[in-house]
Scaffold this active site. Structure first.
Site, PDB file in Angstrom:
ATOM      1  N   ASP A  38      41.018 -20.902  57.152  1.00 12.85           N
ATOM      2  CA  ASP A  38      39.918 -20.134  56.572  1.00 12.85           C
ATOM      3  C   ASP A  38      39.016 -19.675  57.709  1.00 12.85           C
ATOM      4  O   ASP A  38      38.974 -20.320  58.761  1.00 12.85           O
ATOM      5  CB  ASP A  38      39.119 -20.993  55.582  1.00 12.85           C
ATOM      6  CG  ASP A  38      38.404 -20.159  54.520  1.00 12.85           C
ATOM      7  OD1 ASP A  38      37.664 -19.216  54.889  1.00 12.85           O
ATOM      8  OD2 ASP A  38      38.584 -20.442  53.324  1.00 12.85           O
ATOM      9  N   TYR A 170      40.479  -3.676  44.559  1.00 17.40           N
ATOM     10  CA  TYR A 170      40.921  -5.005  44.135  1.00 17.40           C
ATOM     11  C   TYR A 170      42.195  -4.909  43.302  1.00 17.40           C
ATOM     12  O   TYR A 170      43.177  -5.630  43.563  1.00 17.40           O
ATOM     13  CB  TYR A 170      39.815  -5.697  43.344  1.00 17.40           C
ATOM     14  CG  TYR A 170      40.109  -7.136  43.024  1.00 17.40           C
ATOM     15  CD1 TYR A 170      40.085  -8.102  44.031  1.00 17.40           C
ATOM     16  CD2 TYR A 170      40.407  -7.550  41.730  1.00 17.40           C
ATOM     17  CE1 TYR A 170      40.357  -9.430  43.756  1.00 17.40           C
ATOM     18  CE2 TYR A 170      40.680  -8.874  41.441  1.00 17.40           C
ATOM     19  CZ  TYR A 170      40.653  -9.813  42.455  1.00 17.40           C
ATOM     20  OH  TYR A 170      40.928 -11.128  42.178  1.00 17.40           O
ATOM     21  N   LYS A 174      45.828  -6.343  44.527  1.00 18.27           N
ATOM     22  CA  LYS A 174      46.490  -7.444  43.837  1.00 18.27           C
ATOM     23  C   LYS A 174      47.838  -7.008  43.248  1.00 18.27           C
ATOM     24  O   LYS A 174      48.785  -7.809  43.188  1.00 18.27           O
ATOM     25  CB  LYS A 174      45.577  -8.018  42.757  1.00 18.27           C
ATOM     26  CG  LYS A 174      44.353  -8.730  43.332  1.00 18.27           C
ATOM     27  CD  LYS A 174      44.736  -9.855  44.294  1.00 18.27           C
ATOM     28  CE  LYS A 174      43.548 -10.654  44.779  1.00 18.27           C
ATOM     29  NZ  LYS A 174      43.931 -11.770  45.678  1.00 18.27           N
TER      30      LYS A 174
END
Length: 265
Positions: A38, A170, A174
């Protein structure tokens, strides 16, 4: 009955919070050592893994950087000797960070495609699609080198299948994750490396922080969620566990949708 991931090594990107953190914790509870990648510190996730009795390693990773993705997997191998499972969970809702449903609830049209800045569009695709590709590629290369198979799980979204006004980057990203999953799964099908995706619906993570205090935004989210509640990160982690484990040994190239009934219609 033994734990589902006993003795395995898992790499989880986006593991500092939300679905990634919940998945890392659940995998540890099921017997896996976990490497967390991360850009944010992951002290809490590491602590949760260790509390579950497994070993954890944090590697700061920007998944849009191919060298850092490769280094993440290399660090996992250096520490634990192998990689058996990977979860690509790093992602963003928008270039600005604010969730799409909250933008829509505010009546803003600045994120509609006709008004969208090309750089903002590209930033979301860079993180959500290219970042997943680079993560998957690094994982797959290592799993192929080991020759013992493995499982890769990508975090997509129910938005991979539902167009949402004001959320073009988005939704497109996706949907791209889902197709990337299918192509990689097909390419690797005969090798023992499985590749699947999880498409959560609205889930109580930092990505939609504050939505429960925004009646309009919450109402919009629930209008397409028949179960009429937000998902919990641990529920999404359970879907990841199924796809990561031998319970799904004959499953590859699929999108599992823990989305509160969004696709019952």
């Amino acid at each position: 009955m033994g734990r589902a991931l006993e003795g395995r090594v898992a790499v989880v990107t986006g593991g500092a919070s939300g679905i990634g953190r919940a998945t890392a914790e659940r995998f540890a509870q099921e017997g896996a050592d976990v490497v967390v990648g991360d850009i944010a510190p992951a002290d809490e996730t590491v602590a949760l893994v260790e509390k579950a009795g497994r070993s954890a390693l944090y590697v700061r990773t920007d998944t849009t950087d191919e060298q850092q993705c490769d280094a993440l997997v290399a660090a996992a191998v250096e520490r634990f000797g192998r990689v058996d499972v990977g979860v690509a969970s790093a992602g963003v809702a928008s270039a600005a960070g604010r969730s799409n449903v909250q933008n829509r609830a505010a009546g803003e049209q600045s994120t509609h495609l006709v008004n969208l800045d090309a750089e903002a569009f590209g930033r979301v695709l860079d993180i959500n699609v290219t970042g997943v590709m680079l993560t998957d590629r690094a994982l797959a290369r290592q799993m192929l080198a080991q020759g013992t198979g493995g499982s890769i799980v990508n975090i997509a979204s129910s938005a991979a299948k539902i167009p949402l006004a004001g959320a073009a980057p988005y939704c497109v990203s996706k949907a791209g994750v889902f197709m990337l999953t299918k192509v990689l799964a097909l390419e690797l099908a005969a090798t023992g490396v499985r590749v699947n995706a999880v498409g959560p619906g609205y889930t109580a993570t930092p990505m939609i922080a504050g939505i429960e205090d925004d009646a309009t935004a919450l109402g919009m989210a629930m209008s397409i969620t028949p179960m009429n509640r937000l998902g919990r990160p641990e529920e999404i982690a359970a879907s990841c566990l199924f796809l990561a484990s031998d319970e799904s040994s004959f499953t590859t190239g699929q999108l599992l949708l823990p989305a509160g009934g969004q696709f019952t219609g």
